[in-house]
Write a protein that holds these residues in place. Structure first.
Motif, PDB file in Angstrom:
ATOM      1  N   MET A   1       0.843  -1.195   0.000  1.00 51.44           N
ATOM      2  CA  MET A   1       0.000   0.000   0.000  1.00 51.44           C
ATOM      3  C   MET A   1       0.880   1.247   0.000  1.00 51.44           C
ATOM      4  SD  MET A   1      -2.813   1.271   2.822  1.00 51.44           S
ATOM      5  CE  MET A   1      -3.839  -0.175   2.626  1.00 51.44           C
ATOM      6  N   THR A   2       0.604   2.173  -0.901  1.00 52.67           N
ATOM      7  CA  THR A   2       1.386   3.403  -0.959  1.00 52.67           C
ATOM      8  C   THR A   2       0.961   4.362   0.152  1.00 52.67           C
ATOM      9  OG1 THR A   2      -0.150   4.556  -2.412  1.00 52.67           O
ATOM     10  CG2 THR A   2       1.526   3.166  -3.467  1.00 52.67           C
ATOM     11  N   ALA A   3       1.819   5.345   0.412  1.00 54.87           N
ATOM     12  CA  ALA A   3       1.491   6.359   1.420  1.00 54.87           C
ATOM     13  C   ALA A   3       0.245   7.127   1.012  1.00 54.87           C
ATOM     14  CB  ALA A   3       2.679   7.298   1.611  1.00 54.87           C
ATOM     15  N   LEU A   4       0.088   7.425  -0.284  1.00 53.32           N
ATOM     16  CA  LEU A   4      -1.094   8.135  -0.745  1.00 53.32           C
ATOM     17  C   LEU A   4      -2.349   7.309  -0.529  1.00 53.32           C
ATOM     18  CD1 LEU A   4      -2.420  10.535  -2.117  1.00 53.32           C
ATOM     19  CD2 LEU A   4      -1.884   9.509  -4.332  1.00 53.32           C
ATOM     20  N   HIS A   5      -2.254   5.998  -0.809  1.00 55.15           N
ATOM     21  CA  HIS A   5      -3.406   5.114  -0.596  1.00 55.15           C
ATOM     22  C   HIS A   5      -3.822   5.131   0.879  1.00 55.15           C
ATOM     23  CE1 HIS A   5      -5.773   1.442  -1.894  1.00 55.15           C
ATOM     24  NE2 HIS A   5      -5.914   1.437  -0.577  1.00 55.15           N
ATOM     25  N   LEU A   8      -5.484   8.434   1.764  1.00 53.47           N
ATOM     26  CA  LEU A   8      -6.840   8.517   1.231  1.00 53.47           C
ATOM     27  C   LEU A   8      -7.802   7.682   2.060  1.00 53.47           C
ATOM     28  CD1 LEU A   8      -6.005   8.379  -2.566  1.00 53.47           C
ATOM     29  CD2 LEU A   8      -7.095  10.280  -1.375  1.00 53.47           C
ATOM     30  N   ASP A   9      -7.368   6.486   2.454  1.00 52.60           N
ATOM     31  CA  ASP A   9      -8.228   5.654   3.298  1.00 52.60           C
ATOM     32  C   ASP A   9      -8.562   6.376   4.599  1.00 52.60           C
ATOM     33  OD1 ASP A   9      -8.325   3.625   1.457  1.00 52.60           O
ATOM     34  OD2 ASP A   9      -6.904   2.316   2.494  1.00 52.60           O
ATOM     35  N   THR A  10      -7.580   7.053   5.179  1.00 50.57           N
ATOM     36  CA  THR A  10      -7.801   7.772   6.440  1.00 50.57           C
ATOM     37  C   THR A  10      -8.747   8.945   6.249  1.00 50.57           C
ATOM     38  OG1 THR A  10      -5.615   7.158   7.275  1.00 50.57           O
ATOM     39  CG2 THR A  10      -6.675   9.078   8.270  1.00 50.57           C
ATOM     40  N   LEU A  11      -8.502   9.742   5.237  1.00 45.96           N
ATOM     41  CA  LEU A  11      -9.305  10.948   5.033  1.00 45.96           C
ATOM     42  C   LEU A  11     -10.726  10.616   4.598  1.00 45.96           C
ATOM     43  CD1 LEU A  11      -6.710  13.282   3.249  1.00 45.96           C
ATOM     44  CD2 LEU A  11      -7.320  13.208   5.677  1.00 45.96           C
ATOM     45  N   GLU A  12     -10.886   9.633   3.754  1.00 44.90           N
ATOM     46  CA  GLU A  12     -12.229   9.283   3.266  1.00 44.90           C
ATOM     47  C   GLU A  12     -13.107   8.703   4.368  1.00 44.90           C
ATOM     48  OE1 GLU A  12     -11.089   8.323  -1.405  1.00 44.90           O
ATOM     49  OE2 GLU A  12     -11.120   6.706   0.070  1.00 44.90           O
ATOM     50  N   ARG A  13     -12.496   8.198   5.433  1.00 45.26           N
ATOM     51  CA  ARG A  13     -13.284   7.636   6.544  1.00 45.26           C
ATOM     52  C   ARG A  13     -13.503   8.654   7.663  1.00 45.26           C
ATOM     53  NH1 ARG A  13      -9.939   2.837   5.825  1.00 45.26           N
ATOM     54  NH2 ARG A  13      -8.641   3.573   7.556  1.00 45.26           N
ATOM     55  N   ASP A  14     -12.985   9.848   7.491  1.00 52.00           N
ATOM     56  CA  ASP A  14     -13.078  10.857   8.548  1.00 52.00           C
ATOM     57  C   ASP A  14     -14.342  11.690   8.355  1.00 52.00           C
ATOM     58  OD1 ASP A  14     -12.790  12.815  10.431  1.00 52.00           O
ATOM     59  OD2 ASP A  14     -10.797  13.479   9.780  1.00 52.00           O
ATOM     60  N   PRO A  15     -15.388  11.476   9.179  1.00 46.89           N
ATOM     61  CA  PRO A  15     -16.634  12.226   9.007  1.00 46.89           C
ATOM     62  C   PRO A  15     -16.497  13.703   9.353  1.00 46.89           C
ATOM     63  CG  PRO A  15     -16.715  10.941  11.029  1.00 46.89           C
ATOM     64  CD  PRO A  15     -15.447  10.552  10.334  1.00 46.89           C
ATOM     65  N   THR A  16     -15.472  14.046  10.132  1.00 48.47           N
ATOM     66  CA  THR A  16     -15.275  15.450  10.506  1.00 48.47           C
ATOM     67  C   THR A  16     -15.126  16.339   9.284  1.00 48.47           C
ATOM     68  OG1 THR A  16     -14.149  14.741  12.518  1.00 48.47           O
ATOM     69  CG2 THR A  16     -13.836  17.025  11.841  1.00 48.47           C
ATOM     70  N   ALA A  29      -6.364  18.684   5.770  1.00 51.08           N
ATOM     71  CA  ALA A  29      -6.452  17.528   4.885  1.00 51.08           C
ATOM     72  C   ALA A  29      -5.966  17.876   3.478  1.00 51.08           C
ATOM     73  CB  ALA A  29      -7.884  17.011   4.835  1.00 51.08           C
ATOM     74  N   LEU A  30      -6.368  19.032   2.983  1.00 50.72           N
ATOM     75  CA  LEU A  30      -5.934  19.453   1.650  1.00 50.72           C
ATOM     76  C   LEU A  30      -4.427  19.663   1.611  1.00 50.72           C
ATOM     77  CD1 LEU A  30      -8.861  21.902   0.854  1.00 50.72           C
ATOM     78  CD2 LEU A  30      -8.299  19.835  -0.448  1.00 50.72           C
ATOM     79  N   ASP A  31      -3.869  20.171   2.685  1.00 48.72           N
ATOM     80  CA  ASP A  31      -2.419  20.353   2.748  1.00 48.72           C
ATOM     81  C   ASP A  31      -1.712  18.997   2.710  1.00 48.72           C
ATOM     82  OD1 ASP A  31      -0.033  22.078   3.226  1.00 48.72           O
ATOM     83  OD2 ASP A  31       0.075  20.911   5.072  1.00 48.72           O
ATOM     84  N   ARG A  32      -2.250  18.022   3.423  1.00 42.88           N
ATOM     85  CA  ARG A  32      -1.649  16.677   3.410  1.00 42.88           C
ATOM     86  C   ARG A  32      -1.744  16.056   2.025  1.00 42.88           C
ATOM     87  NH1 ARG A  32      -4.128  13.234   8.218  1.00 42.88           N
ATOM     88  NH2 ARG A  32      -2.462  11.786   7.548  1.00 42.88           N
ATOM     89  N   LEU A  33      -2.863  16.258   1.362  1.00 42.14           N
ATOM     90  CA  LEU A  33      -3.004  15.740  -0.004  1.00 42.14           C
ATOM     91  C   LEU A  33      -1.999  16.401  -0.950  1.00 42.14           C
ATOM     92  CD1 LEU A  33      -6.887  15.537  -0.406  1.00 42.14           C
ATOM     93  CD2 LEU A  33      -5.286  13.606  -0.458  1.00 42.14           C
TER      94      LEU A  33
END
Length: 278
Positions: A1-5, A8-16, A29-33
């Motif tokens: 699994m890549t760091a980007l993957h 993305l898994d972390t951010l897409e599951r974050d309801p905040t 989040a945008l800065d991390r992306l």
């Protein structure tokens, strides 16, 4: 699994991030992306996922800014300083850098671009930079402005300070700026958002009427003889009424030495200093 993957898994599951008001969290989040993209990680499907998430988060920010613009048009601006106080730690504002709060203010004000025809600066005039938003909200909290106050921003640039004063308080605010393109942009923004308590004039700060102001603001717009002339003119006003002088940047040290003003003798140069006439 890549760091980007994994990201993305972390951010897409974050309801905040889907909370309409979670601007700071989305900015992080945008800065991390962006940093992950700069590292060049991920395959084409992952990069497509990242782009889709970026667009989704940016759309939420635009919707938030549009709602706040409607609130301002309806005469309600108290939400902005409350938000700054709660989510952006404005009470510890320092430094002259910009942060996500500036992105929020930019999205709400949507100042028209002044164009490329900006005149050359005269000697002793300082290149324009807007006051970081956290400093403006920190100042509003500390001043406790009322309907009788008039804030005069000398060297107002695009008018961020007068616009936010008019949006968030009952005070009136007037910006004086020598660059016509900046003045036109600020006036257009005030009209678009129905901020009738914010007015602007294209003028030299040495030649304007200072008689109605109760608060003067300077983000080091000029130095040397110009600053001396302006301070002497403000001092004349202080002989007839109580005023406050607020400064940010290198001019703070000069203002702190004025004998007709009371305040911290050694105020920090990276936070707005507030002085009161003696």
């Amino acid at each position: 699994m890549t760091a980007l993957h994994a990201l993305l898994d972390t951010l897409e599951r974050d309801p905040t991030l889907l909370d309409p008001q979670a601007l700071r969290e989305r900015a992080q989040a945008l800065d991390r992306l962006e940093r992950a993209a700069d590292l060049g990680g991920g395959d084409e499907p992952e990069r497509a996922r990242a782009q889709a998430l970026r667009l989704r988060l940016e759309a939420l920010d635009r919707a938030l800014c549009e709602r706040l613009r409607e609130t301002l048009r309806d005469g309600g601006g108290a939400e902005l300083p409350d938000w700054a106080e709660r989510d952006f730690a404005i009470a510890t504002a320092s430094g002259e850098h910009y942060d996500p709060l500036d992105e929020l203010v930019s999205g709400v004000l949507r100042l028209p671009a002044p164009g490329d025809e900006i005149g050359a600066l005269a000697e002793e005039m300082v290149f324009y930079q807007p006051t970081p938003a956290r400093h403006v909200f920190d100042l509003l909290r500390r001043l406790s402005l009322c309907a009788d106050d008039v804030v005069l921003d000398l060297g107002a640039g695009l008018g961020h300070v007068p616009l936010l004063v008019a949006a968030c308080t009952e005070a009136r605010a007037h910006g004086v700026e020598i660059e016509p393109a900046y003045v036109a942009s600020a006036q257009a923004c005030a009209a678009e958002l129905a901020l009738t308590r914010a007015t602007f004039a294209c003028a030299d700060a040495r030649a304007v009427d200072l008689g109605h102001a109760t608060v003067f603001y300077l983000y080091t717009p000029f130095t040397g003889a110009i600053l001396r002339q302006v301070l002497d003119a403000i001092a004349q006003q202080a002989r007839s009424r109580a005023i406050r002088v607020c400064t940010l940047g290198p001019c703070t040290a000069v203002v702190a030495a004025e004998p007709w003003l009371a305040g911290d003798a050694r105020p920090p140069s990276d936070r707005i200093a507030v002085f009161r006439s003696r």
